[in-house]
Design a protein around this motif. Structure first.
Motif, PDB file in Angstrom:
ATOM      1  N   PRO A  93       0.848  -1.191   0.000  1.00  0.00           N
ATOM      2  CA  PRO A  93       0.000   0.000   0.000  1.00  0.00           C
ATOM      3  C   PRO A  93       0.889   1.249   0.000  1.00  0.00           C
ATOM      4  N   ASN A  94       0.765   2.093  -1.004  1.00  0.00           N
ATOM      5  CA  ASN A  94       1.478   3.374  -0.997  1.00  0.00           C
ATOM      6  C   ASN A  94       0.624   4.367  -0.224  1.00  0.00           C
ATOM      7  N   LEU A  95       0.936   4.492   1.021  1.00  0.00           N
ATOM      8  CA  LEU A  95       0.078   5.277   1.907  1.00  0.00           C
ATOM      9  C   LEU A  95       0.156   6.764   1.634  1.00  0.00           C
ATOM     10  N   LYS A  96       1.180   7.163   0.893  1.00  0.00           N
ATOM     11  CA  LYS A  96       1.288   8.586   0.571  1.00  0.00           C
ATOM     12  C   LYS A  96       0.369   8.950  -0.569  1.00  0.00           C
ATOM     13  N   LEU A 151      -6.421  12.427   2.698  1.00  0.00           N
ATOM     14  CA  LEU A 151      -5.246  11.924   2.001  1.00  0.00           C
ATOM     15  C   LEU A 151      -4.013  12.688   2.444  1.00  0.00           C
ATOM     16  N   SER A 152      -4.167  13.988   2.462  1.00  0.00           N
ATOM     17  CA  SER A 152      -3.062  14.844   2.842  1.00  0.00           C
ATOM     18  C   SER A 152      -2.617  14.538   4.264  1.00  0.00           C
ATOM     19  N   GLU A 153      -3.579  14.411   5.143  1.00  0.00           N
ATOM     20  CA  GLU A 153      -3.266  14.154   6.539  1.00  0.00           C
ATOM     21  C   GLU A 153      -2.549  12.817   6.705  1.00  0.00           C
ATOM     22  N   SER A 154      -3.098  11.789   6.056  1.00  0.00           N
ATOM     23  CA  SER A 154      -2.492  10.474   6.188  1.00  0.00           C
ATOM     24  C   SER A 154      -1.094  10.451   5.600  1.00  0.00           C
ATOM     25  N   ALA A 155      -0.921  11.126   4.472  1.00  0.00           N
ATOM     26  CA  ALA A 155       0.374  11.106   3.801  1.00  0.00           C
ATOM     27  C   ALA A 155       1.433  11.781   4.654  1.00  0.00           C
ATOM     28  N   VAL A 156       1.060  12.911   5.251  1.00  0.00           N
ATOM     29  CA  VAL A 156       2.011  13.631   6.094  1.00  0.00           C
ATOM     30  C   VAL A 156       2.329  12.805   7.334  1.00  0.00           C
ATOM     31  N   ASP A 157       1.275  12.222   7.891  1.00  0.00           N
ATOM     32  CA  ASP A 157       1.417  11.373   9.058  1.00  0.00           C
ATOM     33  C   ASP A 157       2.379  10.224   8.784  1.00  0.00           C
ATOM     34  N   LEU A 158       2.208   9.618   7.636  1.00  0.00           N
ATOM     35  CA  LEU A 158       3.028   8.459   7.291  1.00  0.00           C
ATOM     36  C   LEU A 158       4.496   8.823   7.224  1.00  0.00           C
ATOM     37  N   ASN A 159       4.775   9.924   6.573  1.00  0.00           N
ATOM     38  CA  ASN A 159       6.159  10.352   6.414  1.00  0.00           C
ATOM     39  C   ASN A 159       6.865  10.435   7.764  1.00  0.00           C
ATOM     40  N   LEU A 160       6.128  10.956   8.732  1.00  0.00           N
ATOM     41  CA  LEU A 160       6.720  11.108  10.055  1.00  0.00           C
ATOM     42  C   LEU A 160       6.856   9.753  10.741  1.00  0.00           C
ATOM     43  N   LYS A 161       5.812   8.931  10.598  1.00  0.00           N
ATOM     44  CA  LYS A 161       5.843   7.639  11.278  1.00  0.00           C
ATOM     45  C   LYS A 161       6.914   6.727  10.706  1.00  0.00           C
ATOM     46  N   LEU A 162       7.178   6.891   9.415  1.00  0.00           N
ATOM     47  CA  LEU A 162       8.238   6.083   8.813  1.00  0.00           C
ATOM     48  C   LEU A 162       9.560   6.333   9.526  1.00  0.00           C
ATOM     49  N   MET A 163       9.769   7.581   9.894  1.00  0.00           N
ATOM     50  CA  MET A 163      10.979   7.969  10.590  1.00  0.00           C
ATOM     51  C   MET A 163      11.101   7.187  11.898  1.00  0.00           C
ATOM     52  N   LYS A 164       9.987   7.136  12.582  1.00  0.00           N
ATOM     53  CA  LYS A 164       9.930   6.437  13.870  1.00  0.00           C
ATOM     54  C   LYS A 164      10.111   4.929  13.670  1.00  0.00           C
ATOM     55  N   SER A 204       2.754  14.767  -4.686  1.00  0.00           N
ATOM     56  CA  SER A 204       1.865  13.915  -3.905  1.00  0.00           C
ATOM     57  C   SER A 204       1.571  14.561  -2.550  1.00  0.00           C
ATOM     58  N   TYR A 205       0.605  13.980  -1.857  1.00  0.00           N
ATOM     59  CA  TYR A 205       0.080  14.633  -0.655  1.00  0.00           C
ATOM     60  C   TYR A 205       1.110  14.857   0.449  1.00  0.00           C
ATOM     61  N   SER A 206       2.126  14.022   0.474  1.00  0.00           N
ATOM     62  CA  SER A 206       3.104  14.208   1.546  1.00  0.00           C
ATOM     63  C   SER A 206       4.136  15.279   1.189  1.00  0.00           C
ATOM     64  N   ASN A 207       4.129  15.752  -0.041  1.00  0.00           N
ATOM     65  CA  ASN A 207       5.171  16.679  -0.496  1.00  0.00           C
ATOM     66  C   ASN A 207       5.099  18.094   0.078  1.00  0.00           C
ATOM     67  N   PRO A 208       3.944  18.770   0.014  1.00  0.00           N
ATOM     68  CA  PRO A 208       3.963  20.211   0.319  1.00  0.00           C
ATOM     69  C   PRO A 208       4.564  20.583   1.670  1.00  0.00           C
ATOM     70  N   VAL A 209       4.347  19.777   2.691  1.00  0.00           N
ATOM     71  CA  VAL A 209       4.885  20.176   4.002  1.00  0.00           C
ATOM     72  C   VAL A 209       6.406  20.083   4.036  1.00  0.00           C
ATOM     73  N   ARG A 210       6.991  19.425   3.050  1.00  0.00           N
ATOM     74  CA  ARG A 210       8.457  19.325   3.023  1.00  0.00           C
ATOM     75  C   ARG A 210       9.061  20.032   1.830  1.00  0.00           C
ATOM     76  N   GLN A 211       8.310  20.158   0.770  1.00  0.00           N
ATOM     77  CA  GLN A 211       8.877  20.634  -0.482  1.00  0.00           C
ATOM     78  C   GLN A 211       8.313  22.024  -0.759  1.00  0.00           C
ATOM     79  N   SER A 212       9.170  23.008  -0.585  1.00  0.00           N
ATOM     80  CA  SER A 212       8.708  24.371  -0.365  1.00  0.00           C
ATOM     81  C   SER A 212       8.197  25.089  -1.611  1.00  0.00           C
ATOM     82  N   LEU A 213       8.081  24.402  -2.736  1.00  0.00           N
ATOM     83  CA  LEU A 213       7.493  25.070  -3.901  1.00  0.00           C
ATOM     84  C   LEU A 213       6.104  24.534  -4.235  1.00  0.00           C
ATOM     85  N   PHE A 214       5.573  23.641  -3.389  1.00  0.00           N
ATOM     86  CA  PHE A 214       4.287  23.035  -3.711  1.00  0.00           C
ATOM     87  C   PHE A 214       3.252  23.323  -2.637  1.00  0.00           C
TER      88      PHE A 214
END
Ligand SMILES: [Zn+2]
Ligand SMILES: [Zn+2]
Lengths: 712, 712
Positions: free
Chosen positions: A146-149, A343-356, B406-416
């Protein structure tokens, strides 16, 4: 004898007839979007990076209209494997394997997985357990990335079926049930079947076993599948035993996939008992126009294939074909159908959780994202600090500034565009907050247009009689703001404006992060937090380089305490419009990273600080670290040699912003003390004995100047 | 005797009459927007931070309609002080003082400036020079703080006038010229005046002196102002000398400001000659409805005030009143009237030039802004690198990527922004380029959707027969792009994709800046540029730490050359989606800063590199520096201790990307060599003898995967 004769006759017939292979209609996986949604949630919150197989359930039915696929349904309830699936559905247990990368999915050993799943069925067959619960022969497995992003899913379903060396064949053609039995017998069967099924459904243990059963053609009695084990050769002669199963197939001439393993079971344990043959009722139990009928059911005379129960596991098949009818995984894009905010919320959430999950299992993401951050100053630093905070999941960001966006800003200040400069420029704070929401609509970004009162800079355009009230108002506003936030960033471009929030932040025990810039240097500093007895460091070796968080100095302690650095300090705050471009970018990011590291220390702002040195392996050479590493008191960096140094200093007992006399005066006299200090800075000097914080301005009468202060 | 009698009579009369002070109509500064525009240009390009007084000119006229202010015009031609102002205008020389901050403007010593300007007039008076050129008595001074970012201007004009202790008085009332002279005499005067003026205007030297003159009332002859000096007491008796001047005033009863210093001159040197009185023709020379007339001129009988030429400078007045009629500066906001694109351009330009003027006079801003930058990768790094470049004035930025936002991009990628993610996401490169133009419309930002060919990753979805052509096409495109740019940033998230641009960049001798990220670490590296004999470092002490630019290693040299760092390298490029937020921000900024420092080194990319250490005073401890400081080969930074280290390594002679065998094979076989290397990576291994760059991917047939690669 008659029976024997019949059998012999039949055998002759079949010998002369051309035997056809039984064709089974495979299951088609039918995944509800709710399943994928739940899967994402589960992965985010529970499985994380685990690739362990997860037990789930699916279900099929035998009432689908003709020519529909033979669905195996998997929905949001898939994880509740013990729950009922309803009286008209047949539960199938399965396993879910979630892979973490597309490469893992590509490289997954699908052949081995197939064999493994087959062996599970074969071991069930060998144990004879399925006679008691034939649903044990129905299984599925779902492998997915599943590409959660992006909310896209690669997946491949397996419905494992054992295949004897020879194929099952059929005598004659599949025949409609109406052509086999009289109406009378059919009615009798339905009555008996319903009674049989209802009995089984009463008990949790037997519930699932109703997917297969036996029918005595003589009296149309319905027996549990296990009944066949109780029959000895003698008894069997008195019965004309027929296999019945809830057939998911909708095809006229093909039984459903779940018949396969039933036939394997019979072939393995009952070949002789059944004389190598079994008559099968593929029960399709529909209701149309309010009338229940089983008339689409078909009957097959299947020739079994003798299987030695001691033999190895037969071959296994069962990977589902994709939309192109090829053996391969399917791809599903759910992004368009989902709420983009989610979608946006989950994608951002995932990015952070991946770190953890991948790197820092103890990382406390919530303490970060729950921090309410107050950004005093919305220039180059403010914009970049906000962006970094947003990326770390911080939702509550408040901007404070009183400037407007000017033409030189957008190329340096990452929350503004050219269009924000037109017509005199939008107010920075409103513009920055709107920009944050454009980046991440669920963020709670607020802009407060406020001039931060500062000593020696009475609020412009106000006469003496109004001065007191106006200063009071602004101070009160700032106090409220600081009280309502957890972390205060000082990102202004004047030294004096840092005084009041430094004092207030210290007084309210907030984490205060102070960032000041020079042309090619920067200072990031966390102010002391909390109160404690000042300990004497004398005599304790090394104590000079470790200072408890409560005793750390503030920006105003620094000059005096470290006169050797005064050159650096003087160069800061005076040149902010002419810094090298990288300076505010680096400083803003490091300030946020220092905060994040600090928040992950058990003592938070009260954590001790010590001078940090680089070590050979890149790990901080310090005991005073959080799980993310160093939490120095100050980071002073220089682009001229790309180096940072990390001095530490104690709070100064005559500091104009954080010393005891000042904090006590504020505690005692409240806002009055602050107003007095701001309107008559000399009173502050008297209190602490320090030199003025400000330089006098000549009192030439210049009315128009006040509203047009240069700011950046 | 008769004359004496007359004088005596007059004296008696005046004694009995009430003497009124002469009221002068002050000049009103009239600044053309063109003046401010030119001032900004001049400041940006010439004066910079200088506050030296700049000679400029203004002009007035004596033809303005009644009740208009008495304008002193200053326009774009102010700097051409020797140029003519036209026959109907009178040139005034002045000085322009440009202050750099609003504080400087507030704190400027206006009193001293007034005195200084007055003394200049007084010294002219004392030299008697103004008899020859009375325009020397007309001066102005403009003090201003131009806010070049906002295009607002604070300014204050001074028209210095000497004031004797006693005021000039007037006998009777100002009288209209028509009431003084017969029509005949008036015509005679006009004829003589025109003749006189035309003669003066013939000669550059005398041109300006026509602003004042003498009239013999007897014959209405017009004489140069200096004529008065040639008269002795005797001659004077035969003439009835009257003072004439081109009067900028438009008021019925007030002469213009320029009369003041003329009266001071006469009071100082001709009081006795004139018996303390002078009759003045305030010449107003209008043309209305095509007819020239001087009938609005007035005549005054002024009583002089004796001034001792040996005395100190009289008092001075002359600061202009503002719109509120108060003595104070004026404020002008030109931002709304100007082309916002120009405003934006000038404001950005200024910010950069301030850096040069104030801190690094030798900073070469043009070599930076003229750099055409190619950004391979438009993710977190690409966005931030672009922003930093833009801030440094770089106009030409080309983005290369093939992903969508993609949805996880804007919070990290400052042109989107969030909106860029909707409906499957916009292509990153187009989105990034558009975003750059929203920030700075004059930027030349281009987005190229291109998959960068890489060894072991044949272009997806293409069969073998198409493969060659397609790879060729992409390689050709990349070659063109690299050729058309000066600086190549490698900002991708896979190791393999860096190979081709590394090789091409090295081959075309471009500056290549490579940035790779780990979870809390980063690597910034400038690849070697140029070719030279490899020198042996053996035996030369310290040579190991200084490497010529042409011998610096590339990203692919690194692993092998420094096996001790392989752990770090492996962690890079594999985790880019899970970096600490600050990592890409810091790395992108430092990469741009390294570039900027490098471009300011005379050797540019070929500058040597050495290991840089921090020193006590924060200056780089290295000889290999540019005017901006260190230009290390690599910056490896760690957020875990907030430290950077700066290793340096030589290019490796078996490097798959930059070694001689590889570069020669490319030179010899061109694109064919590249295509072969990409489609059959083993050929590259054979050439260099190194291990594979890629890991094999299992060849399970998965059609849908190719288009849905994970990227961030
Ligand atoms: Zn302090
Ligand atoms: Zn190399």
């Amino acid at each position: 004898m008659a029976n024997n004769m019949d059998d012999e006759d039949k055998k002759k017939k079949t010998d002369t007839q051309e035997l056809k292979n039984v064709k089974f209609l495979p299951f088609s996986s039918c995944m509800d979007p709710g399943f994928w949604n739940k899967l994402c949630q589960q992965k985010l919150n529970e499985y994380r990076l685990s690739e362990d197989a997860i037990p789930i359930k699916g279900y099929y039915c035998n009432y689908l209209a003709e020519n529909l696929p033979s669905f195996l349904n998997i929905d949001h309830s898939a994880w509740d494997i013990d729950d009922d699936v309803g009286t008209k559905h047949y539960k199938v247990l399965g396993s879910l394997k979630i892979l973490n990368t597309i490469e893992d999915f590509k490289n997954f050993n699908y052949t081995k997985h197939l064999e493994d799943e087959g062996r599970m069925i074969w071991s069930e067959v060998m144990t004879k357990g399925p006679f008691k619960d034939p649903s044990l022969l129905n299984r599925f497995s779902l492998v997915t990335f599943p590409n959660l992003k992006k909310f896209t899913f690669h997946y491949w379903c397996l419905f494992p079926s054992l295949c004897p060396n020879k194929k099952f064949t059929i005598e004659g053609h599949p025949v409609n049930v109406n052509d086999c039995f009289s109406l009378d017998k059919m009615q009798k069967f339905v009555e008996n079947y319903d009674k049989f099924k209802n009995e089984l459904l009463q008990h949790q243990q037997s519930k699932n076993s109703c997917c297969a059963f036996l029918i005595d053609e003589n009296d149309m009695n319905v027996h549990p599948f296990s009944y066949i084990q109780s029959l000895n050769e003698e008894e069997k002669k008195d019965h004309k035993i027929m296999l019945g199963f809830a057939d998911p197939s909708t095809a006229n001439s093909k039984p459903g996939w779940s018949l396969r393993n039933l036939l394997v079971l019979l072939s393995t344990h009952c070949y002789d008992l059944l004389n190598g043959k079994v008559r099968v009722l593929c029960l399709r139990d529909r209701t149309s126009n309010g009338v229940r009928h089983i008339s689409h059911s078909i009957v097959l005379n299947v020739c079994l294939v003798r299987i030695d129960p001691q033999s190895d596991c037969p071959n296994v098949i069962g990977w589902e074909r994709n939309s192109k009818e090829q053996l391969g995984p399917r791809f599903l894009d759910l992004s368009s159908g989902m709420d983009p905010y989610n979608l946006s919320e989950s994608a951002v959430d995932l990015n952070l959780k991946l770190m953890k999950w991948r790197l820092v299992p103890d990382l406390d993401l919530e303490v970060i994202s729950n921090s309410r951050c107050l950004l005093l100053g919305s220039g180059t630093l403010g914009c970049n600090v906000a962006r970094c905070l947003l990326g770390w999941g911080v939702r509550n960001i408040t901007f404070v500034d009183n400037a407007r966006v000017s033409y030189s800003n957008p190329v340096r200040q990452s929350l503004f565009n050219f269009s924000d400069c037109l017509d005199g420029g939008k107010p920075k704070v409103a513009c920055a907050a709107a920009s944050i929401k454009q980046i991440f609509p669920l963020a709670n970004a607020v802009g407060i247009n406020l001039f931060i009162p500062m000593p020696g800079h009475p609020i412009p355009g106000i006469n003496i009689s109004q001065l007191h009230d106006s200063t009071c108002q602004d101070i009160t506003h700032l106090i409220e703001l600081i009280r309502a936030h957890d972390v205060i960033f000082l990102l202004m471009d004047t030294r004096e404006s840092r005084w009041l929030p430094t004092l207030l932040g210290r007084s309210m025990e907030k984490i205060v992060l102070n960032v000041a810039l020079g042309f090619d240097s920067y200072l990031i500093m966390r102010h002391g937090v909390g109160f404690s007895e000042v300990t004497k460091s004398d005599g304790v070796e090394g104590a000079w380089k470790v200072v408890p968080g409560s005793q750390l100095g503030c920006y105003f302690c620094n000059d005096i305490f470290s006169p050797g650095n005064s050159h650096l300090d003087r160069s800061l705050d005076q040149q902010c419009t002419v810094t090298r471009l990288g300076v505010p970018y680096v400083a803003a990011s490091l300030a946020v990273e220092l905060l994040v590291s600090l928040l992950n220390h058990p003592l938070k702002g009260q954590a001790s600080a010590e001078i940090v040195n680089e070590s050979v392996d890149g790990l901080p050479d310090s005991k005073e670290v959080s799980i993310l590493g160093a939490i120095p008191h100050q980071i002073r960096g220089f682009l001229s040699n790309f180096c940072n140094i990390m001095p530490v200093c104690r709070s100064f007992n005559m500091c104009t912003a954080c010393s005891q006399p000042v904090l006590e005066a504020y505690k005692r006299d409240g806002i009055e003390f602050l107003v007095k200090s701001i309107n008559e800075p000399s009173s502050l000097e008297e209190l602490t004995g320090l030199t003025k914080l400000h330089t006098d301005t000549k009192d030439i009468k210049i009315e128009e100047l006040s509203d047009n202060e240069v700011s950046d």
